[in-house]
Scaffold this motif. Sequence first.
Motif, short mmCIF file in Angstrom:
data_model
loop_
_atom_site.label_atom_id
_atom_site.label_comp_id
_atom_site.label_asym_id
_atom_site.label_seq_id
_atom_site.Cartn_x
_atom_site.Cartn_y
_atom_site.Cartn_z
N ASP A 211 86.16 66.43 17.82
CA ASP A 211 86.94 67.67 18.20
C ASP A 211 87.02 67.64 19.92
O ASP A 211 86.38 66.88 20.42
N PHE A 212 87.81 68.77 20.44
CA PHE A 212 87.93 68.52 21.66
C PHE A 212 87.28 69.74 22.50
O PHE A 212 87.65 70.91 22.19
N ALA A 213 86.16 69.56 23.26
CA ALA A 213 85.70 70.81 24.00
C ALA A 213 86.70 70.85 25.23
O ALA A 213 87.10 69.98 25.70
N VAL A 214 86.81 72.20 25.73
CA VAL A 214 87.78 72.49 27.02
C VAL A 214 87.30 72.96 28.10
O VAL A 214 86.26 73.73 27.99
N GLN A 215 87.59 72.59 29.16
CA GLN A 215 87.35 72.62 30.38
C GLN A 215 88.06 73.87 31.07
O GLN A 215 89.38 73.70 30.71
N ARG A 216 87.62 74.92 31.41
CA ARG A 216 88.50 75.93 32.03
C ARG A 216 88.80 75.80 33.51
O ARG A 216 87.67 75.13 34.20
N VAL A 217 89.64 76.03 33.90
CA VAL A 217 90.25 75.75 35.46
C VAL A 217 89.34 76.38 36.25
O VAL A 217 88.91 77.57 36.09
N GLY A 218 88.76 75.62 37.28
CA GLY A 218 87.72 76.27 38.29
C GLY A 218 86.19 76.10 37.48
O GLY A 218 85.23 76.62 38.47
N ARG A 219 86.10 75.64 36.47
CA ARG A 219 84.69 75.56 35.76
C ARG A 219 84.44 74.21 35.62
O ARG A 219 85.10 73.17 35.42
N PRO A 220 82.92 74.10 35.33
CA PRO A 220 82.59 72.63 35.26
C PRO A 220 82.85 72.23 33.87
O PRO A 220 82.85 72.91 32.85
N LEU A 221 82.90 70.90 33.75
CA LEU A 221 82.88 70.13 32.32
C LEU A 221 81.98 70.51 31.46
O LEU A 221 82.12 70.91 30.20
N ARG A 222 80.64 70.50 32.25
CA ARG A 222 79.61 70.88 31.34
C ARG A 222 79.49 72.39 30.71
O ARG A 222 79.22 72.48 29.44
N GLU A 223 80.06 73.33 31.35
CA GLU A 223 80.01 74.56 30.70
C GLU A 223 81.03 74.61 29.49
O GLU A 223 80.74 75.10 28.59
N GLY A 224 82.31 74.02 29.55
CA GLY A 224 83.13 73.59 28.19
C GLY A 224 82.34 73.00 27.11
O GLY A 224 82.33 73.57 25.91
N LEU A 225 81.69 71.74 27.67
CA LEU A 225 81.04 71.19 26.55
C LEU A 225 80.00 72.00 25.79
O LEU A 225 79.75 72.05 24.67
N ASP A 226 79.19 72.63 26.71
CA ASP A 226 78.08 73.75 25.89
C ASP A 226 78.68 74.58 25.05
O ASP A 226 78.24 74.99 24.07
N ALA A 227 79.75 75.33 25.74
CA ALA A 227 80.64 76.18 24.61
C ALA A 227 80.90 75.82 23.43
O ALA A 227 80.62 76.25 22.10
N TRP A 228 81.44 74.39 23.24
CA TRP A 228 81.79 73.87 21.95
C TRP A 228 80.47 73.36 21.17
O TRP A 228 80.57 73.46 20.03
N HIS A 229 79.50 72.78 21.89
CA HIS A 229 78.22 72.69 21.21
C HIS A 229 77.73 74.02 20.47
O HIS A 229 77.25 73.68 19.12
N ALA A 230 77.82 75.09 21.21
CA ALA A 230 77.43 76.29 20.54
C ALA A 230 78.37 76.59 19.45
O ALA A 230 77.70 77.22 18.39
N LYS A 231 79.54 76.62 19.26
CA LYS A 231 80.53 76.57 18.30
C LYS A 231 80.01 75.86 16.92
O LYS A 231 80.33 76.39 15.95
N ALA A 232 79.70 74.65 17.19
CA ALA A 232 79.88 73.59 16.20
C ALA A 232 78.27 73.62 15.55
O ALA A 232 77.78 73.42 14.38
N GLU A 233 77.19 73.70 16.52
CA GLU A 233 75.59 73.41 15.92
C GLU A 233 75.47 74.38 14.86
O GLU A 233 75.51 75.44 15.00
N GLY A 234 74.85 73.76 13.74
CA GLY A 234 74.43 74.38 12.68
C GLY A 234 75.39 74.90 11.72
O GLY A 234 75.31 75.55 10.66
N ASN A 235 76.92 74.72 12.03
CA ASN A 235 77.96 75.15 11.16
C ASN A 235 78.45 74.01 10.34
O ASN A 235 79.45 74.38 9.64
#
Length: 467
Positions: free
Chosen positions: A98-122
């Motif tokens: 799947d594709f984690a999304v970087q928001r403009v002005g924010r770090p890649l890491r923040e976007g990747l962490d957000a997608w891990h949170a959506k997927a983990e355990g689900n």
Amino acid sequence: MSSRTVIRGGLVITASDEMHADVLIEDGRVAALAASGTPAAGAWTAERTLDATGKYVIPGGVDVHTHMELPFGGTFASDTFETGTRAAAWGGTTTIVDFAVQRVGRPLREGLDAWHAKAEGNCAVDYGFHMIVSDVNQDTLREMDLLVEEGVTSFKQFMAYPGVFYSDDGQILRAMQRSAGNGGLIMMHAENGIAIDVLVEQALARGETDPRHHGEVRKALLEAEATHRAIRLAQVAGAPLYVVHVSATEAVAELARARDEGLNVFGETCPQYLFLSTDNLAEPDFEGAKYVCSTPLRPREHQAALWKGLRTNDLQVVSTDHCPFCFVGQKELGRGDFSKIPNGLPGVENRMDLLHQAVVDGRISRRRWIEIACATPARMFGMYPKKGTLAPGADADVVIYDPRAEQVMSADTHHMNVDYSAYEGRRTTGRVETVLSRGEPVITEREYTGRAGHGVYTPRSTCQYLN
């Protein structure tokens, strides 16, 4: 406690071989294959024996282009990681990227962490991530190196969607130069978004608001132009390139030319471009909105070039770009203005069956089916031979597939969390019967026996076509 499963009597099909063989699975991995009926296979004992007589035994599908829960156009894709990976399993797919999304002005890491949170355990099946790079700057470029080291080895950029995901040529070149150094693979949405926006504005001013105009403004020539530009920028950077969701004859020609020149350029298409067309976009009463995606569906005559590209290997992968939006309440946001229809189609459950239909129709061979749907995507994104094949040591992601069962695709029976099927009423031959993910039954004789949280995150190595 070790657990053992034996699958007996099936025709094992991989990208390279077909053989009547039994498969021994131990502790979640393929332990051995042996010709059916031989003493070696007969000596195996196991807690679970599955009869695959008259069926195919194939690697689980690898879908390297999905968008679960993607924010787009003021709403979110309707499949969660839980519902989307369950539907994937029903369709014989055991790994998604799947594709984690970087928001403009924010770090890649923040976007990747957000997608891990959506997927983990689900997730019902295993998953990985690509990274959408929306904001190329010095910090982002440094982060790309770190992500490659930890198994996020591919980065998507957009020549489309100005003001959302868009990167200009300079940003694209910088990211490509970085990937040339760190081993990452740039994935490109190749459409000239700046020019398309002009055509959208002009069409709406003329009162052309219906869904069919989405396909008319996103011209094949503007896909081909962007594909050409992406190829040449990658050549300047000395970087490999993977062009996503190729839909136009002229774009395939650009890829073929680049590959004939010896460039490391790869192309993906999707079932919607192989089986659907602008005829669907033109369906009356706003029904065409169900088929709005980008790149858009093309006139039917483009399909021949896509099938040819899959046969000649100028296109190497078929993924879904699964990004579902319900017709009621989501696609309807664009009534009176096609540019406000959320872009995306459901398909993660349909891909393996549609491609098997292509085998039945004589368009591709059985081994090519497995190659474009399992093995090549796994190699392209650094997961082979853990994923994408059946060989000793591979994850026991296994599908028992009934090549003679007939089905009618319909929203009434599918498992994707969306209120329509892009293939409603389509009759196909071939159907998933049983699915194992790392040896655990997720679908058992057409019953869901999996669970949210079985699927685990899968870090990836770099593209294996470049090693």
